[in-house]
Design a protein around this motif. Structure first.
Motif, PDB file in Angstrom:
ATOM      1  N   ALA A 119       0.835  -1.210   0.000  1.00 30.44           N
ATOM      2  CA  ALA A 119       0.000   0.000   0.000  1.00 30.44           C
ATOM      3  C   ALA A 119       0.868   1.258   0.000  1.00 30.44           C
ATOM      4  N   ALA A 120       1.908   1.254   0.844  1.00 28.79           N
ATOM      5  CA  ALA A 120       2.809   2.416   0.891  1.00 28.79           C
ATOM      6  C   ALA A 120       3.589   2.544  -0.410  1.00 28.79           C
ATOM      7  N   LEU A 121       3.926   1.413  -1.023  1.00 32.11           N
ATOM      8  CA  LEU A 121       4.661   1.447  -2.289  1.00 32.11           C
ATOM      9  C   LEU A 121       3.795   2.037  -3.403  1.00 32.11           C
ATOM     10  N   ILE A 122       2.497   1.719  -3.399  1.00 30.96           N
ATOM     11  CA  ILE A 122       1.568   2.290  -4.384  1.00 30.96           C
ATOM     12  C   ILE A 122       1.467   3.809  -4.185  1.00 30.96           C
ATOM     13  N   ALA A 123       1.387   4.230  -2.910  1.00 31.10           N
ATOM     14  CA  ALA A 123       1.330   5.667  -2.610  1.00 31.10           C
ATOM     15  C   ALA A 123       2.601   6.366  -3.101  1.00 31.10           C
ATOM     16  N   ALA A 124       3.744   5.702  -2.922  1.00 32.35           N
ATOM     17  CA  ALA A 124       5.007   6.264  -3.401  1.00 32.35           C
ATOM     18  C   ALA A 124       4.986   6.388  -4.920  1.00 32.35           C
ATOM     19  N   GLY A 125       4.436   5.383  -5.593  1.00 34.08           N
ATOM     20  CA  GLY A 125       4.322   5.432  -7.049  1.00 34.08           C
ATOM     21  C   GLY A 125       3.480   6.609  -7.514  1.00 34.08           C
ATOM     22  N   CYS A 126       2.390   6.891  -6.785  1.00 33.82           N
ATOM     23  CA  CYS A 126       1.533   8.038  -7.126  1.00 33.82           C
ATOM     24  C   CYS A 126       2.291   9.358  -6.971  1.00 33.82           C
ATOM     25  N   TRP A 178       9.791  10.267   0.549  1.00 37.02           N
ATOM     26  CA  TRP A 178      10.705   9.681   1.540  1.00 37.02           C
ATOM     27  C   TRP A 178       9.917   8.941   2.621  1.00 37.02           C
ATOM     28  N   TYR A 179       8.860   9.577   3.110  1.00 32.49           N
ATOM     29  CA  TYR A 179       8.039   8.963   4.181  1.00 32.49           C
ATOM     30  C   TYR A 179       7.364   7.686   3.696  1.00 32.49           C
ATOM     31  N   GLU A 180       6.806   7.718   2.496  1.00 36.43           N
ATOM     32  CA  GLU A 180       6.125   6.532   1.972  1.00 36.43           C
ATOM     33  C   GLU A 180       7.119   5.401   1.694  1.00 36.43           C
ATOM     34  N   PHE A 181       8.304   5.741   1.208  1.00 40.16           N
ATOM     35  CA  PHE A 181       9.332   4.717   1.007  1.00 40.16           C
ATOM     36  C   PHE A 181       9.727   4.080   2.338  1.00 40.16           C
ATOM     37  N   TYR A 182       9.835   4.912   3.372  1.00 42.01           N
ATOM     38  CA  TYR A 182      10.180   4.375   4.697  1.00 42.01           C
ATOM     39  C   TYR A 182       9.117   3.380   5.162  1.00 42.01           C
ATOM     40  N   LEU A 183       7.852   3.746   5.004  1.00 44.95           N
ATOM     41  CA  LEU A 183       6.766   2.849   5.392  1.00 44.95           C
ATOM     42  C   LEU A 183       6.737   1.602   4.519  1.00 44.95           C
ATOM     43  N   ALA A 184       7.150   1.748   3.253  1.00 50.51           N
ATOM     44  CA  ALA A 184       7.096   0.624   2.316  1.00 50.51           C
ATOM     45  C   ALA A 184       8.192  -0.400   2.578  1.00 50.51           C
ATOM     46  N   GLY A 185       9.254  -0.003   3.290  1.00 42.57           N
ATOM     47  CA  GLY A 185      10.367  -0.923   3.528  1.00 42.57           C
ATOM     48  C   GLY A 185      11.506  -0.738   2.543  1.00 42.57           C
ATOM     49  N   THR A 225      16.296   6.774   1.532  1.00 44.69           N
ATOM     50  CA  THR A 225      17.211   7.700   0.864  1.00 44.69           C
ATOM     51  C   THR A 225      17.076   7.661  -0.654  1.00 44.69           C
ATOM     52  N   ILE A 226      16.541   6.562  -1.188  1.00 49.38           N
ATOM     53  CA  ILE A 226      16.350   6.460  -2.643  1.00 49.38           C
ATOM     54  C   ILE A 226      15.396   7.551  -3.137  1.00 49.38           C
ATOM     55  N   ALA A 227      14.535   8.050  -2.236  1.00 51.74           N
ATOM     56  CA  ALA A 227      13.619   9.131  -2.607  1.00 51.74           C
ATOM     57  C   ALA A 227      14.390  10.364  -3.059  1.00 51.74           C
ATOM     58  N   GLY A 228      15.568  10.588  -2.461  1.00 51.98           N
ATOM     59  CA  GLY A 228      16.382  11.736  -2.862  1.00 51.98           C
ATOM     60  C   GLY A 228      16.826  11.643  -4.308  1.00 51.98           C
ATOM     61  N   VAL A 229      17.219  10.440  -4.739  1.00 50.18           N
ATOM     62  CA  VAL A 229      17.675  10.249  -6.121  1.00 50.18           C
ATOM     63  C   VAL A 229      16.509  10.441  -7.094  1.00 50.18           C
ATOM     64  N   ILE A 230      15.357   9.876  -6.772  1.00 50.95           N
ATOM     65  CA  ILE A 230      14.192   9.978  -7.663  1.00 50.95           C
ATOM     66  C   ILE A 230      13.749  11.434  -7.788  1.00 50.95           C
ATOM     67  N   THR A 231      13.754  12.170  -6.682  1.00 53.91           N
ATOM     68  CA  THR A 231      13.385  13.592  -6.720  1.00 53.91           C
ATOM     69  C   THR A 231      14.355  14.377  -7.603  1.00 53.91           C
ATOM     70  N   ALA A 232      15.650  14.069  -7.485  1.00 50.56           N
ATOM     71  CA  ALA A 232      16.655  14.753  -8.308  1.00 50.56           C
ATOM     72  C   ALA A 232      16.416  14.499  -9.786  1.00 50.56           C
ATOM     73  N   MET A 233      16.044  13.280 -10.137  1.00 48.46           N
ATOM     74  CA  MET A 233      15.817  12.948 -11.545  1.00 48.46           C
ATOM     75  C   MET A 233      14.610  13.684 -12.126  1.00 48.46           C
ATOM     76  N   ALA A 234      13.660  14.049 -11.265  1.00 50.84           N
ATOM     77  CA  ALA A 234      12.461  14.744 -11.739  1.00 50.84           C
ATOM     78  C   ALA A 234      12.687  16.245 -11.908  1.00 50.84           C
ATOM     79  N   LEU A 235      13.711  16.787 -11.271  1.00 52.04           N
ATOM     80  CA  LEU A 235      13.942  18.233 -11.314  1.00 52.04           C
ATOM     81  C   LEU A 235      14.323  18.664 -12.734  1.00 52.04           C
ATOM     82  N   PRO A 236      13.709  19.722 -13.261  1.00 50.86           N
ATOM     83  CA  PRO A 236      14.017  20.171 -14.635  1.00 50.86           C
ATOM     84  C   PRO A 236      15.484  20.512 -14.816  1.00 50.86           C
ATOM     85  N   ALA A 237      16.049  20.093 -15.952  1.00 46.87           N
ATOM     86  CA  ALA A 237      17.476  20.307 -16.217  1.00 46.87           C
ATOM     87  C   ALA A 237      17.707  21.338 -17.315  1.00 46.87           C
TER      88      ALA A 237
END
Length: 497
Positions: free
Chosen positions: A208-215, A242-249, A253-265
């Motif tokens: 459930a937390a992983l689905i929320a992270a996907g959204c 980050w919070y949803e990833f923590y709950l998902a197991g 910290t991987i949330a930091g990398v995914i957020t960076a990839m989404a930032l406009p370049a």
């Protein structure tokens, strides 16, 4: 060269208020020079923090140190509460900012850096892969079938701050292309470590937390598709991720990398559009200016200065701005705090033969020192012989050997992975950290000595000398030009610049 460029802006008249140290901070430097300077400076601070942690952990303050790290810190709102120990907040929370910066560096390198050109990227990528696979195999050989086998990812990592710090001590003895090769290699190495953490060091998954992270990830990319250039919007969604990833197991910290990839370049203005914009603003500024005006008292002038500042931001991508802002807090705050919290281990981990001569410590040392050396040099040699890429300009294979040894400094990321691999297994964790610290010292000293003994190309010497001569001539010519301008102004006071 930078000083001569800066002098061009001093020809026009007007009052310039300068503090004694302001000129030093106002030098024009390239982003790469700034990156190397910050990495080398933070590497020194990281070393001091690790030393401080070792001293504290072996002093009367040891109990206070451990008690502080295990102190719970909670966030709550109504019935919701989220509590972690200080140690977990550092390793899972602060380090997410570090991984965010790593993600920004990865994206920039693959888009416009050394890794954007396939021909240039082949050898660093091959070297990084060799430098990850061989150390993992060596460690697994020492610990095959045992409970410590899970730590195979520990010797795969390279600490870019420490490695660049060591190579920076050699100054101009090492060709810049070799430094670039090391940086590209270490960044690919970081990508490998991130994948290892995400795939192999993830516990049971909360669907459930992983689905929320996907959204939330979808929301980030929708923001990007909509043209949102406001970095805080991405950071806010990243915190929720980050919070949803923590709950998902999944390691948060991987949330930091995914957020960076989404930032406009991509910036809003290309160089031509920005140049036109700046010229229009300056012309408008000059039209509004009256002798004796001060910017603070003239709303029209202040509005144009603010518009110019906004334009400067729009000429840089959100990715560039965020990366520049994060280098100092991450290098001088996040990583040193991580070292203070994780490098404190008993001295007897180094002094007793039983503590050093165990499969975990030996596996880590052999993997980082010999595995990195064999993997990086071997992969580079294969790629070079097959004609897949070229060695760095003005570099010999002795430089590659030196870089490979420096790649064995695995401090920050290796300690981070050891915390994941041996969570709750105190003895194994201490053995792994002892191996990391010993290997980092051995690899750092050996790499420094090899690079120091490497032959300096005559072409490199000539190139450095030519740059110095050009800088001197440029400064002299600019000084003469300024002097002539001053003389002309004195002879004809009414003349406008």
């Amino acid at each position: 060269m930078a000083k001569s460029v800066l002098n061009k802006f001093k020809v026009r008249k007007g009052k310039v208020f300068e503090a004694p140290l302001e000129e030093a901070f106002g030098r024009l430097v390239t982003p790469f020079e700034e990156f190397i300077h910050r990495q080398s400076s933070s590497g020194i601070l990281l070393m001091l923090s690790a030393l401080a942690a070792l001293i504290i952990a072996n002093s009367p303050l040891e109990d206070t140190y451990k008690h502080l790290l295990h102190m719970p810190i909670s966030l709550s709102a109504g019935d919701w509460e989220f509590s972690l120990s200080l140690h977990h907040w550092i390793n899972d929370g602060l380090m997410a900012i570090f991984f965010f910066l790593v993600g920004l560096e990865l994206k920039r390198e693959f888009m416009v850096g050394e890794l954007s050109d396939l021909r240039q990227a082949v050898l660093p990528v091959m070297a990084a892969i060799g430098g990850m696979v061989v150390p993992a195999l060596i460690y697994s050989t020492f610990n095959s079938g045992g409970e410590a086998e899970r730590g195979w990812g520990i010797p795969m990592a390279t600490d870019i701050a420490f490695a660049v710090g060591c190579i920076a001590l050699l100054g101009n003895r090492v060709p810049r292309a070799v430094v670039t090769f090391l940086v590209a290699l270490a960044i690919v190495d970081d990508l490998g470590a991130i994948l290892v953490i995400a795939i192999w060091y993830t516990e049971q998954v909360n669907v459930a937390a992983l689905i929320a992270a996907g959204c939330l990830i979808v929301i980030m990319w929708l923001l990007k598709a909509a043209g949102v250039r406001n970095s805080p919007a991405y950071v806010f969604v990243g915190i929720l991720l980050w919070y949803e990833f923590y709950l998902a197991g999944v390691h948060a910290t991987i949330a930091g990398v995914i957020t960076a990839m989404a930032l406009p370049a991509k910036p809003k203005y290309d160089p031509v559009a920005f140049s036109t914009f700046v010229k229009d603003i300056i012309r408008s500024f000059d039209r509004c200016f009256r002798p004796g005006d001060k910017i603070i008292a003239n709303d029209a002038l202040r509005a144009r200065v603010m518009a110019l500042g906004n334009g400067v931001n729009l000429a840089q991508s959100p990715l560039q701005r965020m990366e520049t802002r994060l280098h100092i807090p991450v290098g001088f705050l996040v990583i040193p705090i991580f070292a203070l919290a994780n490098a404190g281990i008993p001295f007897d981990s180094f002094t007793s033969s039983a503590a050093v001569f165990n499969p975990v410590t030996l596996g880590v040392i052999a993997g980082l020192v010999f595995g990195k050396l064999i993997g990086i040099v071997g992969a580079t040699w294969i790629g070079w012989k097959l004609g897949l890429g070229k060695l760095p300009k003005l570099a010999s294979f002795q430089h590659i050997v030196g870089v490979a040894l420096l790649g064995g400094i695995g401090f920050t990321m290796s300690i981070f992975i050891s915390e994941l691999a041996f969570s709750g297994q105190g003895n194994l964790l201490i053995q792994a950290k002892a191996g990391i610290l010993l290997a980092s010292v051995i690899a750092g000293i050996a790499g420094f000595l090899v690079l120091r003994a490497a032959p300096v190309s005559e072409e490199f010497d000539a190139q450095t000398e030519d740059e110095a001569v050009e800088e001197g001539e440029g400064s002299r010519a600019q000084s003469e030009s300024t002097e002539k301008q001053d003389n002309a102004t004195q002879e004809n006071p009414g003349r406008q610049n």
